[in-house]
Design an enzyme around this catalytic site. Structure first.
Site, PDB file in Angstrom:
ATOM      1  CG  ASP A 150      22.561  29.829  -4.078  1.00 44.30           C
ATOM      2  OD1 ASP A 150      22.603  30.162  -2.883  1.00 44.30           O
ATOM      3  OD2 ASP A 150      21.586  30.087  -4.814  1.00 44.30           O
ATOM      4  CE  LYS A 194      17.177  34.355  -5.221  1.00 46.95           C
ATOM      5  NZ  LYS A 194      17.545  32.971  -4.907  1.00 46.95           N
ATOM      6  CG  ASP A 247      -0.163  -0.033   2.535  1.00 42.38           C
ATOM      7  OD1 ASP A 247       1.087  -0.064   2.504  1.00 42.38           O
ATOM      8  OD2 ASP A 247      -0.801  -0.035   3.608  1.00 42.38           O
ATOM      9  NE  ARG A 252      14.308  25.837  -0.599  1.00 43.56           N
ATOM     10  CZ  ARG A 252      14.113  25.547  -1.888  1.00 43.56           C
ATOM     11  NH1 ARG A 252      14.464  26.416  -2.811  1.00 43.56           N
ATOM     12  NH2 ARG A 252      13.595  24.401  -2.249  1.00 43.56           N
ATOM     13  N   GLY A 303      16.639  25.709 -10.580  1.00 39.39           N
ATOM     14  CA  GLY A 303      17.700  26.240 -11.435  1.00 39.39           C
ATOM     15  C   GLY A 303      17.427  27.678 -11.877  1.00 39.39           C
ATOM     16  N   GLY A 304      16.289  28.242 -11.441  1.00 45.34           N
ATOM     17  CA  GLY A 304      15.945  29.620 -11.822  1.00 45.34           C
ATOM     18  C   GLY A 304      17.013  30.616 -11.373  1.00 45.34           C
ATOM     19  CB  THR A 305      18.736  31.107  -8.107  1.00 46.90           C
ATOM     20  OG1 THR A 305      17.511  31.247  -7.392  1.00 46.90           O
ATOM     21  CG2 THR A 305      19.801  32.008  -7.511  1.00 46.90           C
TER      22      THR A 305
HETATM   23  C1  R5P Z   1      17.431  30.818  -1.889  1.00 51.96           C
HETATM   24  O1  R5P Z   1      17.591  31.836  -1.234  1.00 51.96           O
HETATM   25  C2  R5P Z   1      18.470  29.763  -2.022  1.00 51.96           C
HETATM   26  O2  R5P Z   1      19.695  30.187  -1.522  1.00 51.96           O
HETATM   27  C3  R5P Z   1      18.639  29.319  -3.463  1.00 51.96           C
HETATM   28  O3  R5P Z   1      19.140  30.391  -4.224  1.00 51.96           O
HETATM   29  C4  R5P Z   1      17.336  28.878  -4.049  1.00 51.96           C
HETATM   30  O4  R5P Z   1      16.645  28.062  -3.167  1.00 51.96           O
HETATM   31  C5  R5P Z   1      17.564  28.146  -5.348  1.00 51.96           C
HETATM   32  O5  R5P Z   1      16.312  27.777  -5.870  1.00 51.96           O
HETATM   33  P1  R5P Z   1      16.092  27.720  -7.428  1.00 51.96           P
HETATM   34  O6  R5P Z   1      17.131  26.794  -8.002  1.00 51.96           O
HETATM   35  O7  R5P Z   1      14.695  27.163  -7.562  1.00 51.96           O
HETATM   36  O8  R5P Z   1      16.183  29.107  -7.957  1.00 51.96           O
END
Ligand code: R5P
Length: 280
Positions: free
Chosen positions: A207, A181, A34, A87, A213-215
């Site tokens: 980071d 950012k 299950d 986060r 991967g947006g940042t």
């Molecule tokens: C945010 O402040 C974290 O330090 C990372 O920059 C963030 O969590 C990265 O997330 P994503 O890859 O979705 O942009």
């Protein structure tokens, strides 16, 4: 002292045990038809236990809880190299759950010490009442993977990652800076162009994690537009949701280096040593 590993941190746990010369506790994990999980320790344990388990998914967190339940008569140092939900550490909008507080309240009575690696914000320690909380960094280990070069600069995509940039820059003996950012949505961020000397340089972009991967891809676009020659992405936690690896290489990254806080094929640097320092 013995070491136990949850199912998400089998290799890292084994490395930590070996380096500590501590026996590994063998455990059995299975999933019932299950979908429910089952955990069993295959031996009786009456020593202090170091339990290693990252929690990138909800079921990894449940696995951690079930391991802690099986170890409920032992003194436990919990090593959570990647702590999911860290986060969501404040009420960004009225009525929101502070997810990491909910998890902290569950863990607090069950562990003596908690070790994390580059947790999103160390201030989450305020949610623990009795736990000794220690956060270690992977960036000294990550910096060892980088060759010192003349034209090098370390850049953080936002001010929150400045200490990581500082640590790497100190190891490489070069300058560091950060970008500005603003998050627009879960997947999109905006990074303003900033006077930053990256022209014809190798940029080490640091980071704590890559999720969508947006940042990192947005930061790469900005740095490339400003003349960066080569970009190495150096991060602790390889969450790599969706098509983020592709997104980062398409934006122009030359290499991605990350650690085994989450065990993936891209996890080439181990965080075993800084964790061991914190255990001792
Ligand atoms: C945010 O402040 C974290 O330090 C990372 O920059 C963030 O969590 C990265 O997330 P994503 O890859 O979705 O942009």
């Amino acid at each position: 002292m013995k070491v136990a590993c949850g199912r998400a941190s089998q290799e890292l746990g084994a490395k930590i045990a070996k380096k500590l010369s501590a026996p590994l506790i063998e455990s059995e994990f299975k999933v019932f038809p299950d979908g429910e999980q089952y955990v069993r320790l295959k031996e009786e344990v009456d020593e202090h236990v170091v339990l290693v388990q990252s929690t990138p998914t909800d079921s990894d967190f449940l696995n951690l809880l079930f391991m802690l339940d099986a170890l409920r008569y032992n003194e436990v140092t919990a090593v959570i190299p990647y702590m999911g939900y860290a986060r969501q550490d404040k009420e960004f909008e009225k009525g929101e759950s502070i997810s990491i507080r909910a998890l902290a309240e569950v863990l607090d009575p069950k562990v003596t010490k908690l070790i994390t690696v580059d947790v999103h914000d160390e201030e989450i320690k305020r949610f623990f009442d009795s736990v000794e909380f220690e956060n270690v960094t992977a960036f000294k280990e990550l910096a060892k993977e980088l060759k010192k070069k003349k034209n090098q600069v370390v850049v953080a995509p936002d001010h929150g990652a400045i200490t990581y940039a500082e640590t790497v820059a100190k190891e490489l003996g070069c300058k560091y800076d950060f970008l500005d950012k603003k998050r627009k949505s879960e997947t999109d961020v905006e990074i303003k162009t900033k006077e930053i000397d990256v022209e014809k340089k190798e940029v080490i972009l640091v980071d704590d994690m890559v999720s969508t991967g947006g940042t990192i891809s947005t930061a790469i676009n900005v740095l490339k537009n400003q003349g960066a020659e080569n970009i190495k992405v150096v991060i602790t936690h390889p969450v790599f949701a969706m098509n983020s690896i592709q997104k980062i290489y398409s934006a122009g990254a030359d290499e991605i280096i990350s650690t085994d806080t989450i065990e993936k094929s891209i996890s080439t640097v181990s965080v075993a040593d800084p964790i061991i320092e914190a255990i001792k």
